[in-house]
Motif scaffolding. Structure first.
Motif, PDB file in Angstrom:
ATOM      1  N   GLN A 278      50.199  42.443  50.902  1.00 16.50           N
ATOM      2  CA  GLN A 278      49.077  42.349  49.977  1.00 16.50           C
ATOM      3  C   GLN A 278      49.115  40.973  49.323  1.00 16.50           C
ATOM      4  OE1 GLN A 278      49.519  45.137  46.719  1.00 16.50           O
ATOM      5  NE2 GLN A 278      51.709  44.720  46.521  1.00 16.50           N
ATOM      6  N   LYS A 318      39.964  47.274  37.656  1.00 12.73           N
ATOM      7  CA  LYS A 318      40.569  48.467  38.251  1.00 12.73           C
ATOM      8  C   LYS A 318      39.710  49.705  38.022  1.00 12.73           C
ATOM      9  CE  LYS A 318      43.927  50.977  40.094  1.00 12.73           C
ATOM     10  NZ  LYS A 318      44.234  50.922  41.538  1.00 12.73           N
ATOM     11  N   ASN A 322      37.739  48.870  41.089  1.00 14.81           N
ATOM     12  CA  ASN A 322      38.922  49.039  41.943  1.00 14.81           C
ATOM     13  C   ASN A 322      39.155  47.829  42.844  1.00 14.81           C
ATOM     14  OD1 ASN A 322      41.151  50.611  42.559  1.00 14.81           O
ATOM     15  ND2 ASN A 322      40.161  51.592  44.308  1.00 14.81           N
ATOM     16  N   HIS A 325      45.030  46.391  42.796  1.00 13.52           N
ATOM     17  CA  HIS A 325      45.995  47.495  42.723  1.00 13.52           C
ATOM     18  C   HIS A 325      46.617  47.523  41.335  1.00 13.52           C
ATOM     19  CE1 HIS A 325      45.345  47.699  46.946  1.00 13.52           C
ATOM     20  NE2 HIS A 325      46.049  46.621  47.244  1.00 13.52           N
ATOM     21  N   THR A 326      47.021  46.364  40.821  1.00 17.76           N
ATOM     22  CA  THR A 326      47.581  46.233  39.477  1.00 17.76           C
ATOM     23  C   THR A 326      47.036  44.974  38.841  1.00 17.76           C
ATOM     24  OG1 THR A 326      49.510  44.957  40.213  1.00 17.76           O
ATOM     25  CG2 THR A 326      49.731  47.369  40.179  1.00 17.76           C
ATOM     26  N   GLN A 347      44.016  43.182  47.631  1.00 12.13           N
ATOM     27  CA  GLN A 347      43.812  42.906  49.040  1.00 12.13           C
ATOM     28  C   GLN A 347      43.131  41.554  49.223  1.00 12.13           C
ATOM     29  OE1 GLN A 347      45.049  44.700  51.677  1.00 12.13           O
ATOM     30  NE2 GLN A 347      46.072  45.761  49.982  1.00 12.13           N
ATOM     31  N   SER A 604      45.230  56.481  46.046  1.00 11.18           N
ATOM     32  CA  SER A 604      45.193  55.083  46.476  1.00 11.18           C
ATOM     33  C   SER A 604      46.375  54.300  45.915  1.00 11.18           C
ATOM     34  CB  SER A 604      43.879  54.442  46.023  1.00 11.18           C
ATOM     35  OG  SER A 604      43.855  53.070  46.337  1.00 11.18           O
ATOM     36  N   ASP A 605      46.679  54.508  44.614  1.00  6.78           N
ATOM     37  CA  ASP A 605      47.808  53.808  43.992  1.00  6.78           C
ATOM     38  C   ASP A 605      49.135  54.215  44.622  1.00  6.78           C
ATOM     39  OD1 ASP A 605      46.101  52.508  42.301  1.00  6.78           O
ATOM     40  OD2 ASP A 605      46.473  53.796  40.567  1.00  6.78           O
ATOM     41  N   GLN A 608      49.491  52.681  48.007  1.00  4.55           N
ATOM     42  CA  GLN A 608      49.809  51.267  47.891  1.00  4.55           C
ATOM     43  C   GLN A 608      51.267  51.055  47.518  1.00  4.55           C
ATOM     44  OE1 GLN A 608      47.912  48.816  48.891  1.00  4.55           O
ATOM     45  NE2 GLN A 608      49.649  47.451  48.497  1.00  4.55           N
ATOM     46  N   THR A 612      53.841  48.940  49.626  1.00  4.21           N
ATOM     47  CA  THR A 612      54.499  47.788  49.004  1.00  4.21           C
ATOM     48  C   THR A 612      55.993  47.770  49.296  1.00  4.21           C
ATOM     49  OG1 THR A 612      52.834  47.743  47.247  1.00  4.21           O
ATOM     50  CG2 THR A 612      54.908  46.612  46.790  1.00  4.21           C
TER      51      THR A 612
END
Length: 671
Positions: A278, A318, A322, A325-326, A347, A604-605, A608, A612
């Protein structure tokens, strides 16, 4: 479980919290008129040899924290010495004239204590946490180590390999590589540009004579503070410290001569491509040193922009779209000029849109007043974070030591809180305009190999440019009121543990339910964590955003957790907000609604997070370790779950598992 039984369970939860609220509200009333102060009952002494001693008695529990603060960090190193401060931190506990290798740690651990240390850019800190009956031992061991370490050449050679392994692990961390690149880009002359750990070449080259020379310059009494907080008698401890440092080795000392970082007058950027999954992005602006009068406003701005789910960056990038991710914001205030940064993971195809949204959030802060309620919320969060950090004797020692070492006066800790309360909307707009300029901005992007991610510097500057143009136009007694913990068992089997402690105006709650990965059904690995995360994502009366807004407006914390044997929620509130906070906690525990939209966000989180791990060899190693150790047991499955399992979990799965787990007899609530 029938709807009737669900309602009965909810009523049991609410009844419980009404009871605990009555207990805890007594705490809030006791503090209603008290002004919290970390320096209350703290005493500062200057010994004849120049050593600063700070003592604060706190008899709430029979524990003590001892910390030695040395006002030196990697920023005091020369280019050839890079990493020597950190290496010395490792070597300090490797033996003295009185204690052999390993004996320092064994002595503390045999007394039930913990010993450790850390190195930063501006300071090195050695600390022990121990039962008060062994305080003399802790003082003896720690002060012996910082005065009389021998730096044995054999041990030095061994420890270099340990540090080099730590250095190599950092090369496997995208976040560390991103931060390293950011500091090198932002600082062209100042030693902050070098990594604290140093470089492989410099670590290997450091000799024992180099270490002794460095110790002679910086490990002097005038450059050190000893901070002790906990259950002790000050007169005894002060005399003990005087005795233990009476023969402090004669050292020459030195004055720091750090090259000043020139003002940044042009935008800078760096794009890196590595084997990652990512994009890691960091934007930074130079800000003044910690002692500057703008520090409180910058800390409030950090909260408004990027702390919590109701912060502007989270909501915009977010919550609403969205795109990331963070995303977080941080004010890195240091002894010299620091950085304010916004960092995100996302992304590749979202980078341009995300940069545009970040720019719009920054410009809004620069051009429009922050609403009063949002400002009050942010200031309360800063206040709460500050007070939460002082819950333990270690936290209080850390705060006292930090302000003494970094500002020259421990009382600045109290002044800091006072200044936070006076920050207004115009202060926020002024500092945003002063520092968040394109010409003062640096951008680092770490992208996956093969991605065609490029943009011209002018392109980024234009996103932030308009804002740049606009810019130019309590009394505490020896007995602290701590009662012994009381345990109650309610008629429904739920166990409640209550313990009052009036040393700080805060209340902590932990709601723990038997569950965790041990009880996950076949093929639904990760469902415990999934359920825990969903508890704060909505009820029939509150959306996820409602919950986040109410918590942030109080500066409160409500954090779900899940382990191998349990899951639940921890909470922390200022005492004055307890009734409101407990009501929210009761609601999310008794009646989570598991909304489908939030389920997909959490899914989704979680996916990810799983992906990661491909960028983190250590995480992969632990997954492999547990899978090998527990071949036929749920412990062998990753606590994060697997991609296949998380993809397969439905709303019905989540609801049914939670109903099965949340029987009151399986739960403990500690207040």
């Amino acid at each position: 479980m029938s709807n009737r039984n669900c309602r009965r369970t909810a009523a049991c939860f609410l009844s419980l919290f009404l009871i605990t609220s009555l207990y805890a509200l007594l705490i809030a009333r006791a503090w209603a008129s008290a002004a919290p102060s970390v320096t209350n009952h703290a005493r500062r002494y200057k010994l004849p040899n120049g050593l600063t001693v700070i003592l604060k008695e706190n008899h709430a529990a029979k524990v003590c924290a001892v910390q030695v603060w040395v006002k030196t960090g990697s920023a005091n190193e020369s280019e050839r010495e890079a990493g020597i401060t950190h290496l010395i931190e490792h070597m300090i506990f490797k033996g003295t004239k009185r204690r052999k290798t390993g004996e320092i740690a064994r002595t503390i651990e045999a007394s039930g204590g913990e010993i450790n240390a850390y190195t930063s850019y501006d300071r090195t800190v050695y600390f022990v946490e121990i039962a008060s009956e062994h305080l003399d031992t802790a003082l003896d061991v720690l002060l012996d180590a910082v005065q009389h370490s021998t730096f044995d050449p054999v041990e030095l050679a061994k420890e270099k390999e340990v540090v080099l392994e730590e250095y190599r692990r950092g090369l496997d961390s995208p976040q560390r590589q991103l931060f390293k690149a950011l500091m090198k880009l932002c600082y062209t002359r100042h030693p902050y540009r070098r990594p604290i750990i140093g470089y492989e070449k410099t670590i290997r080259s450091i000799s024992r004579s180099d270490i002794l020379s460095y110790i002679d310059k910086w490990y002097t009494p005038k450059n050190m503070s000893v901070v002790v907080v906990g259950d002790f008698e000050s007169a005894h401890v002060l005399e003990r410290i005087k005795d233990l440092t009476a023969n402090f080795p004669q050292r020459h000392g030195a004055t720091p001569r750090r090259p000043a970082e020139p003002p940044q007058r042009h935008y800078r950027q760096k794009i890196l491509r590595q084997n990652v999954k990512q994009v890691y992005l960091d934007i930074a602006w130079h800000i003044p040193p910690l002692s500057h009068s703008d520090t409180p406003a910058l800390d409030v701005l950090e909260v408004i922009l990027g702390q919590g789910k109701s912060s502007r960056l989270y909501l915009k990038l977010k919550g609403q779209q969205n795109l990331v991710h963070t995303i977080d914001a941080s004010a890195w205030e240091m002894l010299d000029s620091g950085l304010f940064s916004i960092d995100a993971t996302l992304q590749p195809d979202s980078v341009r849109s995300a940069l545009g949204k970040i720019a719009s959030v920054v410009k809004q802060i620069q051009n429009s007043p922050v609403p009063l309620e949002e400002l009050r919320k942010a200031k309360r969060i800063v206040e709460a974070d500050f007070l939460f950090s002082m819950e333990t004797v270690s936290g209080q020692a850390r705060t006292l030591g930090f302000f003494e070492a970094m500002t020259g006066n421990m009382k600045n800790s109290d002044l800091y809180l006072q200044r936070i309360t006076s920050v207004d909307s115009e202060d926020l707009r002024r500092v945003a305009r002063a520092y968040f300029k394109p010409s003062n901005m640096s951008l680092v992007v770490l992208a996956p190999k093969g991605t065609n991610l490029t943009f011209q510097p002018e392109e980024v500057q234009r996103l932030f440019a308009s804002s740049d143009l606009r810019a130019n136009k309590r009394k505490e007694s020896q007995q602290t009121g701590v009662m012994h913990a009381k345990k109650l068992v309610l008629s429904n089997g739920l166990r409640v543990i209550l313990k009052e402690n009036h040393s700080l105006p805060i209340v902590s709650v932990a709601a723990v339910i038997l569950g965790g990965s041990r009880l996950e059904p076949e093929g639904k690995w990760g469902i415990s964590r999934f359920v825990a995360k969903m508890l704060t994502r909505g009820t029939p009366t509150m959306t996820a955003q409602d919950i986040a807004l109410q918590l942030d407006s109080m500066g409160a914390e409500l954090e779900p957790f899940s382990g191998r044997n349990s899951f639940g929620i921890t909470a922390k509130f200022l005492s004055k907000d307890l009734a409101r906070g407990i009501s929210i906690l009761a609601n999310v525990l008794s009646d989570p609604s598991f909304p489908q939209q939030e389920i997909e966000k959490v899914r989704s989180d979680m996916l990810q997070t799983i992906r990661t791990k491909r960028d983190r060899p250590m995480a992969q190693l632990f997954d492999l370790f547990y899978a090998t150790l527990y071949r036929q047991h749920p412990y062998g499955h990753p606590s994060t779950g697997t991609e296949e399992a998380i993809q397969s979990i439905t709303r019905e799965d989540l609801i049914n598992w939670y109903k099965k787990m949340r029987d009151p007899s399986r739960m403990i609530i500690s207040v």
